[in-house]
Scaffold this motif. Structure first.
Motif, PDB file in Angstrom:
ATOM      1  N   ASN A  41      78.386 125.845 -12.295  1.00  0.00           N
ATOM      2  CA  ASN A  41      76.946 126.064 -12.125  1.00  0.00           C
ATOM      3  C   ASN A  41      76.201 124.783 -11.786  1.00  0.00           C
ATOM      4  N   LEU A  42      76.793 123.643 -12.119  1.00  0.00           N
ATOM      5  CA  LEU A  42      76.197 122.348 -11.794  1.00  0.00           C
ATOM      6  C   LEU A  42      76.744 121.777 -10.486  1.00  0.00           C
ATOM      7  N   TYR A  43      77.526 122.569  -9.783  1.00  0.00           N
ATOM      8  CA  TYR A  43      78.148 122.168  -8.518  1.00  0.00           C
ATOM      9  C   TYR A  43      79.065 120.954  -8.692  1.00  0.00           C
ATOM     10  N   ILE A  44      79.753 120.914  -9.839  1.00  0.00           N
ATOM     11  CA  ILE A  44      80.766 119.887 -10.103  1.00  0.00           C
ATOM     12  C   ILE A  44      82.120 120.584 -10.017  1.00  0.00           C
ATOM     13  N   LEU A  45      83.031 120.046  -9.224  1.00  0.00           N
ATOM     14  CA  LEU A  45      84.354 120.642  -9.101  1.00  0.00           C
ATOM     15  C   LEU A  45      85.133 120.429 -10.392  1.00  0.00           C
ATOM     16  N   PRO A  46      85.402 121.503 -11.145  1.00  0.00           N
ATOM     17  CA  PRO A  46      86.065 121.354 -12.443  1.00  0.00           C
ATOM     18  C   PRO A  46      87.409 120.622 -12.362  1.00  0.00           C
ATOM     19  N   GLU A  47      88.221 120.948 -11.372  1.00  0.00           N
ATOM     20  CA  GLU A  47      89.557 120.338 -11.297  1.00  0.00           C
ATOM     21  C   GLU A  47      89.474 118.823 -11.107  1.00  0.00           C
ATOM     22  N   ASP A  48      88.504 118.337 -10.348  1.00  0.00           N
ATOM     23  CA  ASP A  48      88.334 116.895 -10.145  1.00  0.00           C
ATOM     24  C   ASP A  48      87.730 116.222 -11.381  1.00  0.00           C
ATOM     25  N   PHE A  49      86.715 116.854 -11.952  1.00  0.00           N
ATOM     26  CA  PHE A  49      86.025 116.273 -13.099  1.00  0.00           C
ATOM     27  C   PHE A  49      86.927 116.226 -14.335  1.00  0.00           C
ATOM     28  N   LEU A  50      87.677 117.292 -14.590  1.00  0.00           N
ATOM     29  CA  LEU A  50      88.447 117.420 -15.821  1.00  0.00           C
ATOM     30  C   LEU A  50      89.795 116.700 -15.795  1.00  0.00           C
ATOM     31  N   LYS A  51      90.344 116.483 -14.621  1.00  0.00           N
ATOM     32  CA  LYS A  51      91.699 115.941 -14.498  1.00  0.00           C
ATOM     33  C   LYS A  51      91.939 114.653 -15.288  1.00  0.00           C
ATOM     34  N   PRO A  52      91.052 113.651 -15.245  1.00  0.00           N
ATOM     35  CA  PRO A  52      91.337 112.401 -15.960  1.00  0.00           C
ATOM     36  C   PRO A  52      91.103 112.453 -17.475  1.00  0.00           C
ATOM     37  N   ILE A  53      90.502 113.526 -17.989  1.00  0.00           N
ATOM     38  CA  ILE A  53      90.175 113.594 -19.413  1.00  0.00           C
ATOM     39  C   ILE A  53      91.426 113.960 -20.210  1.00  0.00           C
ATOM     40  N   LYS A  54      91.839 113.056 -21.090  1.00  0.00           N
ATOM     41  CA  LYS A  54      93.048 113.256 -21.901  1.00  0.00           C
ATOM     42  C   LYS A  54      92.740 113.968 -23.223  1.00  0.00           C
ATOM     43  N   GLY A  55      91.499 113.901 -23.647  1.00  0.00           N
ATOM     44  CA  GLY A  55      91.105 114.523 -24.904  1.00  0.00           C
ATOM     45  C   GLY A  55      89.616 114.406 -25.109  1.00  0.00           C
ATOM     46  N   VAL A  56      89.157 115.022 -26.196  1.00  0.00           N
ATOM     47  CA  VAL A  56      87.732 115.026 -26.532  1.00  0.00           C
ATOM     48  C   VAL A  56      87.587 114.603 -27.990  1.00  0.00           C
ATOM     49  N   LYS A  57      86.616 113.718 -28.229  1.00  0.00           N
ATOM     50  CA  LYS A  57      86.332 113.248 -29.575  1.00  0.00           C
ATOM     51  C   LYS A  57      84.926 113.680 -29.971  1.00  0.00           C
ATOM     52  N   ILE A  58      84.744 113.889 -31.273  1.00  0.00           N
ATOM     53  CA  ILE A  58      83.427 114.209 -31.797  1.00  0.00           C
ATOM     54  C   ILE A  58      82.617 112.915 -31.901  1.00  0.00           C
ATOM     55  N   GLU A  59      81.362 113.012 -31.525  1.00  0.00           N
ATOM     56  CA  GLU A  59      80.462 111.865 -31.597  1.00  0.00           C
ATOM     57  C   GLU A  59      79.176 112.297 -32.294  1.00  0.00           C
ATOM     58  N   ASN A  60      79.072 112.003 -33.568  1.00  0.00           N
ATOM     59  CA  ASN A  60      77.870 112.354 -34.333  1.00  0.00           C
ATOM     60  C   ASN A  60      77.052 111.105 -34.585  1.00  0.00           C
ATOM     61  N   ASP A  61      75.725 111.280 -34.628  1.00  0.00           N
ATOM     62  CA  ASP A  61      74.837 110.141 -34.909  1.00  0.00           C
ATOM     63  C   ASP A  61      74.993 109.661 -36.333  1.00  0.00           C
TER      64      ASP A  61
END
Length: 91
Positions: free
Chosen positions: A71-91
């Protein structure tokens, strides 16, 4: 290395997904207090634990980033490919 990771948080009434120079915000559930853990990262699909106001314990929650990126016109396969994981970031 943190450049291989994206970060998940929430602010006000939004979920925030941050990777590199991108900050993607989308509406969060109304009673979300914070994300507490990432259980699974599968190339755009997240299984996370989230703490809600109405429950003492964290609950399992699911986030699919692919339709959001499209919906943001970002190609998911290109954007997501380099991401190895996700971390929580709380203030």
């Amino acid at each position: 290395m943190d450049s291989d990771y994206a970060f998940l948080s929430n602010k006000d009434d939004f979920t925030v997904f941050r990777y590199g120079d991108y900050v993607i915000r989308f509406k969060a559930p109304y009673s979300l207090e914070r994300y507490t853990d990432v259980k699974e990262w599968d190339n755009g699909y997240l299984v996370v634990m989230a703490k809600y106001k109405h429950n003492k314990e964290s609950e399992e929650e699911y986030i699919d980033l692919i339709p959001i990126l499209e919906n943001l016109y970002i190609l998911p396969e290109d954007f997501l490919k380099p991401i190895k994981g996700v971390k929580i970031e709380n203030d």
